[in-house]
Write an enzyme that holds these catalytic residues in place. Structure first.
Site, short mmCIF file in Angstrom:
data_model
loop_
_atom_site.label_atom_id
_atom_site.label_comp_id
_atom_site.label_asym_id
_atom_site.label_seq_id
_atom_site.Cartn_x
_atom_site.Cartn_y
_atom_site.Cartn_z
N SER A 82 1.07 -1.11 0.14
CA SER A 82 -0.20 -0.41 -0.18
C SER A 82 1.06 1.13 0.05
O SER A 82 1.81 2.10 1.15
CB SER A 82 -0.70 0.16 1.13
OG SER A 82 -1.05 1.13 1.86
N ASP A 139 -6.58 0.49 -8.99
CA ASP A 139 -7.97 1.66 -9.18
C ASP A 139 -8.09 1.30 -10.42
O ASP A 139 -9.32 1.96 -10.72
CB ASP A 139 -7.15 2.58 -8.81
CG ASP A 139 -6.69 3.52 -7.67
OD1 ASP A 139 -6.91 2.40 -6.94
OD2 ASP A 139 -5.53 3.96 -6.80
N ARG A 193 -14.92 6.67 -9.54
CA ARG A 193 -14.37 5.28 -10.06
C ARG A 193 -15.01 4.43 -10.85
O ARG A 193 -15.23 4.15 -12.46
CB ARG A 193 -13.07 4.48 -9.81
CG ARG A 193 -11.52 5.07 -9.50
CD ARG A 193 -10.57 5.03 -9.72
NE ARG A 193 -9.44 6.17 -9.35
CZ ARG A 193 -9.07 7.06 -9.54
NH1 ARG A 193 -9.16 6.81 -10.57
NH2 ARG A 193 -7.40 7.30 -9.15
O1 SPQ Z 1 -7.49 8.64 -1.88
P1 SPQ Z 1 -8.60 7.29 -2.14
O2 SPQ Z 1 -9.77 6.92 -2.33
O3 SPQ Z 1 -7.70 5.59 -1.41
O4 SPQ Z 1 -8.08 7.10 -3.62
C1 SPQ Z 1 -7.63 5.44 -4.23
C2 SPQ Z 1 -8.44 5.82 -5.29
O5 SPQ Z 1 -9.83 5.27 -6.68
O6 SPQ Z 1 -8.51 6.56 -6.31
C3 SPQ Z 1 -7.87 4.35 -3.52
F1 SPQ Z 1 -9.00 3.98 -3.38
O7 SPQ Z 1 -6.21 5.27 -4.19
C4 SPQ Z 1 -5.10 4.69 -4.17
C5 SPQ Z 1 -4.84 3.50 -4.36
O8 SPQ Z 1 -5.70 2.53 -4.41
C6 SPQ Z 1 -4.57 6.10 -3.97
C7 SPQ Z 1 -3.15 5.56 -3.60
C8 SPQ Z 1 -1.88 6.55 -3.06
O9 SPQ Z 1 -2.28 7.78 -4.14
O10 SPQ Z 1 -1.02 6.55 -2.30
C9 SPQ Z 1 -2.79 4.48 -3.04
C10 SPQ Z 1 -3.77 3.67 -3.11
O11 SPQ Z 1 -4.46 2.77 -1.69
P2 SPQ Z 1 -3.55 1.87 -1.44
O12 SPQ Z 1 -4.50 1.50 -0.42
O13 SPQ Z 1 -3.10 0.82 -2.26
O14 SPQ Z 1 -2.11 2.68 -0.45
#
Ligand code: SPQ
Length: 425
Positions: A164, A312, A385
Site C-alpha cells: 500500500s 484503481d 471510478r
Molecule cells: O485516496 P483514495 O480514496 O484511497 O483513492 C484511491 C482511488 O481510487 O483513487 C483508492 F480508492 O487510490 C489510492 C490507491 O488505491 C491512492 C493511493 C495513493 O495515493 O497512495 C494508493 C492506493 O491505495 P493503497 O491503499 O493501496 O495505498
C-alpha cells in the site's frame, strides 16, 4: 446523468494531473521550508480536501486551477487546528496526513464522509502508535472520527501485510521527524511517488528491493513540482479507445511511473492496438503520449505483483473484459473491498445490470466475454471510478443509460463527462 451510446471516440486530449502526486505535492510543500510551486495540479475534490486540511493547520496555500503555491515553514510551522480536519472522500488525505501529524505536539481531530467512515485506518494507526503517537478513534482507532496528538516518535522497522502506497507513505512521513531510522517493507512494490518526491525535496531515501528506509530528523526544502497526467484517469479513455467501434485517441503527457503502469501491461496482454510515443524520463516522474485504436481483445489472467500496479484500474479492466473474447480472471485483489466502495461487489453488481457475464470471487472476479451490453439504470454508489467506468460502458451499451450519483467523478476527474461528450462529436 443520462447517456446514450456513441458512434466513435476520436481526438487528441489531456487528462487532469495525477491525484497521488497532487496530494503529495501539497503535503510535502506544507512541511518543507520555503516556497513550493506546483503546476499541473489536479483541482479535484480529493486534492482540494488536502489543501483545506493544511490551511486549517496554518499553512498559507494559494491555488488557482492547476497552479498551487505553498509557503512551507517546516513541520514546526504547522499550528493546532481550530476546526475539525475534514478529508471528504479521500483515503490518501487521511492516511498520509496522519503520518505528517505524527510529529506535531498538538491535538487534531479528523473526519471524512460516509465512505471514509467505513475504511480501515488501523493499517496506519497501529504502526504510528508503535512509533509513539497517541491516536484514538472508533473501534480502537480503526475508524473516523480520529484524534491524534503527535509526540516524540522513534523509528521502527515495519513489515506491512499489504502492498500500500498510503501505509508506506504515512510511516515514512512519520519517520521524517523520528529518532533514528524508519523502514517499511512490503510484499509487493506499491506506488513510489513518495520516495521520488521526498528526494526532490532534498531528503535522503534508501530503497533496497521491497524495503524503503529514511533517517529521522531530516528537513525538506521547498521545490518546484510538475504533475503529469493521471494514468488512472487516462485508463478510462484507453479502455474506451479499445472497445468503442471506430475509435482512435491520443492522450498526451500521461504519467508512466512503472509502479502505476499495470494498465499498459494489461492492454498489451489483451492485444490492444496501443503505442507509446514521446517518452520522457528526465523529470521526477516519467511521462509519455499514449495512442490507442479500436482493438480485438482477448481474456487474460491478472494477479500477483501486477495488482498494486493497477489496483484503481480494475473497474475499467472488468468492463474491457466484457468485450474480450474468452475469460478474464482477476485474483489477489482483496484490497478492492476497502476502497471508496467494496469494488468487487459494486463492479460485479453494476455490470450485471447491463447483462455482463461476471461473478465475484473472494479476492477478485471472473468475467466471460464477449457480451452485448444493454443500457439500464445504474449507480456509482458515490465511487468516482465506478461512475467513470459506467460512463464508458454507456458508450457501447444499446439504449439510454441513467447513471445515478454521477457527480462522484469530481473527486478525481471534474470534467470527465464533458470531455467524453466532446470526443464523441
Ligand atoms: O485516496 P483514495 O480514496 O484511497 O483513492 C484511491 C482511488 O481510487 O483513487 C483508492 F480508492 O487510490 C489510492 C490507491 O488505491 C491512492 C493511493 C495513493 O495515493 O497512495 C494508493 C492506493 O491505495 P493503497 O491503499 O493501496 O495505498
Amino acid at each position: 446523468m443520462k447517456l446514450s451510446h456513441v458512434q466513435r471516440l476520436k481526438g487528441v486530449m489531456k487528462v487532469p494531473g495525477d491525484k497521488s502526486i497532487s496530494h503529495r505535492s501539497v503535503m510535502f510543500g506544507a512541511i518543507a521550508e520555503g516556497k513550493t510551486k506546483v503546476t499541473g495540479f489536479l483541482p479535484g475534490d480529493d486534492c482540494l480536501s488536502t489543501i483545506d486540511c493544511f490551511r486549517k493547520l496554518g499553512v498559507n496555500i494559494h491555488q488557482e486551477d492547476d497552479y498551487v503555491e505553498i509557503d512551507g515553514n517546516g513541520i514546526e510551522g504547522l499550528k493546532e487546528p481550530q476546526e475539525v480536519l475534514d478529508v471528504g472522500n479521500s483515503g490518501t488525505t487521511i492516511r498520509l496526513m496522519l503520518g505528517a501529524l505524527a510529529n506535531t505536539p498538538f491535538h487534531s481531530c479528523i473526519i471524512g464522509d460516509k465512505s471514509i467512515a467505513k475504511r480501515p485506518m488501523k493499517r496506519v494507526t497501529v504502526p504510528l502508535t508503535e512509533m509513539g503517537v497517541a491516536i484514538d478513534g472508533r473501534a480502537e482507532g480503526n475508524f473516523t472520527p480520529l484524534s491524534i496528538r503527535g509526540g516524540n516518535t522513534k523509528g521502527i522497522q515495519y513489515t506491512s501485510p499489504v502492498a500500500s502506497g498510503q501505509v508506506k507513505s504515512a510511516i515514512l512521513l512519520a519517520g521524517l521527524g523520528a529518532e533514528g531510522v524508519t523502514s517499511v517493507s512490503e510484499p509487493h512494490k506499491s506506488r513510489d511517488h513518495t520516495e521520488r518526491m521526498l528526494q526532490a525535496f532534498g531528503v535522503n531515501v534508501q530503497v533496497d528491493g521491497l524495503t524503503v528506509s529514511i533517517e529521522g530528523k531530516q528537513k525538506l526544502k521547498g521545490t518546484n513540482i510538475e504533475v503529469p497526467g493521471d494514468i488512472s484517469s487516462a485508463a478510462f479513455f484507453l479502455a474506451a479507445g479499445a472497445i468503442v467501434p471506430e475509435s482512435e485517441l491520443t492522450i498526451q503527457k500521461v504519467g508512466m511511473n512503472p509502479t502505476r503502469t499495470g494498465i499498459i501491461d494489461v492492454l498489451q496482454l489483451m492485444g490492444a492496438d496501443l503505442s507509446i510515443e514521446n517518452a520522457q524520463n528526465e523529470a521526477i516522474e516519467p511521462f509519455a503520449d499514449l495512442h490507442i485504436k479500436k482493438s480485438s481483445l482477448k481474456g487474460i489472467e491478472i494477479g500477483g505483483e501486477l495488482i498494486p500496479r493497477l489496483i484503481d484500474e480494475i473497474p475499467i479492466i472488468a468492463l474491457m473484459a466484457t468485450q474480450a473474447e474468452g475469460t478474464t480472471v482477476i485474483k489477489d485483489a482483496a484490497e478492492l473491498k476497502v476502497k471508496e466502495t467494496n469494488r468487487i461487489d459494486t463492479v460485479v453488481n453494476e455490470l450485471k445490470k447491463l447483462g455482463a457475464n461476471i461473478e465475484a470471487t473472494e479476492d477478485g472476479m471472473i468475467i466471460h466475454g464477449k457480451t452485448r451490453l444493454v443500457a439500464s439504470s445504474v449507480d456509482s454508489h458515490g465511487d468516482h471510478r465506478i461512475g467513470m467506468m459506467l460512463g464508458i460502458a454507456s458508450c457501447i451499451a444499446t439504449g439510454e443509460m441513467t447513471i445515478n450519483n454521477s457527480d462522484a467523478v469530481r473527486v478525481s476527474y471534474p470534467g470527465f463527462f464533458d470531455q467524453l461528450n466532446e470526443l464523441s462529436r
